[in-house]
Design an enzyme around this catalytic site. Structure first.
Site, mmCIF file in Angstrom:
data_model
loop_
_atom_site.group_PDB
_atom_site.id
_atom_site.type_symbol
_atom_site.label_atom_id
_atom_site.label_comp_id
_atom_site.label_asym_id
_atom_site.label_seq_id
_atom_site.Cartn_x
_atom_site.Cartn_y
_atom_site.Cartn_z
ATOM 1 N N ASP A 10 0.832 -1.193 0.000
ATOM 2 C CA ASP A 10 0.000 0.000 0.000
ATOM 3 C C ASP A 10 0.875 1.255 0.000
ATOM 4 O O ASP A 10 1.882 1.329 0.715
ATOM 5 C CB ASP A 10 -0.879 -0.022 1.255
ATOM 6 N N GLU A 56 1.680 -0.425 -5.164
ATOM 7 C CA GLU A 56 0.646 0.560 -5.428
ATOM 8 C C GLU A 56 1.357 1.909 -5.471
ATOM 9 O O GLU A 56 1.587 2.550 -4.440
ATOM 10 C CB GLU A 56 -0.420 0.559 -4.330
#
Length: 590
Positions: free
Chosen positions: A224, A315
């Site tokens: 993330d 990401e």
């Protein structure tokens, strides 16, 4: 859990030839645990529920699953606020439940990727609680981004940065004696303080976290905010560009308009500068700093300690694609989500350009292109591709949103877009429910919303709840088979019965059948490891290319296109009369 050499139906650890890693051509299915399957009836999905439904994913034909966070968390941001990285939140089960899930997945031939959230922790994490209790300038405070305020008595935040969830990116703490203290940085919600990744102690803690899950047998990590963590020295003020860029793929971008791709803005979720813009805005001082690459080299070395072939997927919301490719150099990560592709308009010229740029950029560093159309942060592409008004990323769609999509057009385009994507060489990600053709839930009542975006913007932005509604399994069961009680942490639409898996399984022409056939054919024709070559002669409104022995045609224009002679392997819509209709993709055996 150590995996040994096993039959083809079981994931095995064998010698890996560089360039032949499984993730280079894999189709990976994202599971949002709280919305996938609920075994207890409390209305929230869990790990045993996922385990029970894994055979359906093996039958679908994916290669791996990616689990959004299931770690201990106060759940103020749906698990992306972690309070303990080495335990399962009781909401989802136990570590034993995770081990059973992993064992079941591997027995079905499915790899398992865990979501790692390293940019920030929950404010309930032990590390942050110790930092609050410690004096200014202490080693405990240095784990996070604490700073003195500006102005008289430090009453103003250290800079003007705005949280991507709305409001200031700084919150002030209260000292044990009741006096105002320092400020701490939080790119997201105030309950998610940013870690100080310049601190070697923080890096060592995460090496231990990675090893904890690798020792249990996970096959890798989706990371993330992989473009975050390092902030520009001095933390200078920054004013983001004004909102207004489109989310991409809207109905306003018809096949007859110019060929520029829509873009997304640093508006609300884990976003970055405008993606797809010919001249990107200056990089925010909290995204994409050069120092992040040292972090990923360290993680790469940890994964290399383990046998087999572990994956790191970034990401990274950065622009242009050549910069995204820096995350996947040979000594860093394995994959990076292709957000430029995700948000490209439904126009042939724009798609051809972004596909070419993607293959060139990622191939230039020896990495596969990684394609994606939907995830837990964006409007589902069965709705997004038919929007008729701009929708900045993260704003979401709700009852009062302008330009709501035609569901028939949206689903037709979504089926064509997925059929196009799954024919491309490289790896692809699917988001739970897209194989059912699920649209965005645009009618959620305000009192049901839970996304921090909704609250931090005082209801000005609907946020991401619309793509996170629990998915339907059985058309005539409580909660559509999500559980046996009928409870659901977000209310499900009353008209979702036709989307349920049991209503589509084995039905010719259903979206589930289309996905299942596409994944089987992709595997049989080795399209993930193929090479793309463009084909001319079908007009400007058609995306036409060859991958191995398959000709792929996607008609994005308004006029039907004559098809060449050949056996049709796959078509996103019924074809009659030898012509390819609008918003339809076909695979033809050469």
């Amino acid at each position: 859990m150590t995996l040994e050499s096993t039959p083809d139906s079981v994931v095995s650890e064998t010698a890996i030839v560089p360039g032949d890693e499984w993730w280079r051509s894999a189709v990976i299915y994202q599971i949002y645990p709280r919305s996938f399957a609920d075994s207890t009836g409390d209305g929230v999905g869990d790990l045993p529920g996922i385990t029970k439904r894994l055979p359906a994913l093996a039958q679908l034909g994916v290669d791996a699953i990616w689990l959004s966070p299931f770690f201990r968390s106060p759940q103020k941001d749906a698990g992306y606020d972690v309070s303990d990285y080495t335990d399962v939140d009781p909401l989802f089960g136990t570590l034993d439940d995770f081990d059973r899930l992993l064992e079941t997945a591997h027995s079905l031939g499915l790899r398992v990727i865990a979501d790692m959230v390293p940019n920030h922790t929950s404010d309930q994490h032990r590390w942050f609680q110790e930092a609050l209790a410690a004096p200014e300038g202490s080693p405990e405070r240095d784990r996070y981004m604490f700073r003195d305020g500006k102005g008289p008595n430090g009453d103003l935040p250290p800079n003007n940065w705005e949280s991507v969830f709305g409001g200031s990116m700084w919150d002030r703490v209260i000292n044990p004696d009741g006096t105002p203290g320092q400020w701490y940085l939080h790119i997201f919600d105030k309950s998610q303080p940013d870690l100080n990744w310049e601190n070697p102690w923080v890096r060592e803690q995460f090496f231990d976290v990675l090893r904890f899950w690798l020792d249990r047998g996970v096959d890798g990590f989706r990371v993330d905010v992989a473009h975050g963590m390092i902030k520009k020295a001095g933390l200078p003020d920054y004013t983001p560009p004004a909102e207004g860029a489109s989310m991409g793929g809207t109905g306003t971008a018809s096949a007859d308009e110019d060929d520029s791709a829509h873009s997304i803005t640093d508006a609300d979720t884990v976003l970055a500068p405008v993606i797809g813009d010919p001249e990107p805005a200056p990089e925010p001082p909290y995204w994409g700093q050069e120092g992040v690459h040292d972090i990923w080299r360290g993680w790469h070395e940890v994964l290399a300690e383990y046998p087999g072939d572990r994956v790191l997927c970034a990401e990274a919301w950065v622009d242009p694609l050549e910069k995204v490719a820096l995350w996947v150099r040979p000594d860093e990560m394995s994959q990076a989500f292709n957000f430029a592709y995700m948000f490209t308009d439904w126009k042939a010229s724009a798609l051809k350009r972004v596909i070419t740029e993607s293959i060139d950029a990622f191939g230039g560093v020896g990495a596969p292109a990684t394609w994606v159309l939907s995830n837990h942060d964006v409007v589902r592409h069965a709705s997004r591709l038919a929007l008729t008004a701009d929708s900045p990323q993260g704003a979401g769609i709700g009852p009062l949103s302008p330009g709501k999509p035609d569901p028939v057009v949206g689903l037709r385009r979504a089926r064509a877009a997925t059929s196009l994507m799954l024919a491309l060489p490289g790896s692809a990600y699917l988001y739970q429910g897209e194989e059912l053709g699920l649209p965005e839930d645009m009618e959620l009542p305000d009192d049901a919303r839970q996304d921090p975006t909704w609250f931090r913007t005082n209801g000005e932005k609907y946020g991401r709840d619309g793509c996170r509604v629990p998915i339907p399994w059985e058309s005539d069961k409580p909660a559509y088979g999500f559980n046996a009680s009928g409870k659901s942490w977000l209310p499900q639409p009353k008209d979702w019965a036709p989307f349920a898996r049991d209503a589509q399984e084995g039905v010719p022409g259903s979206t589930l059948t289309l996905y299942t056939d596409a994944l089987r054919l992709r595997r049989e024709h080795s399209l993930g490891t193929g090479d793309l070559s463009w084909v001319s002669g079908y007009g400007k409104k058609v995306v036409a290319f060859r991958n191995r022995d398959v000709l792929v045609l996607a008609n994005l224009g308004k006029v039907a296109v004559e098809l060449p002679v050949g056996d049709i392997l796959l078509s996103s819509e019924d074809i009659t009369g030898g012509a390819l209709p609008t918003d339809t993709t076909v695979w033809i055996q050469l």
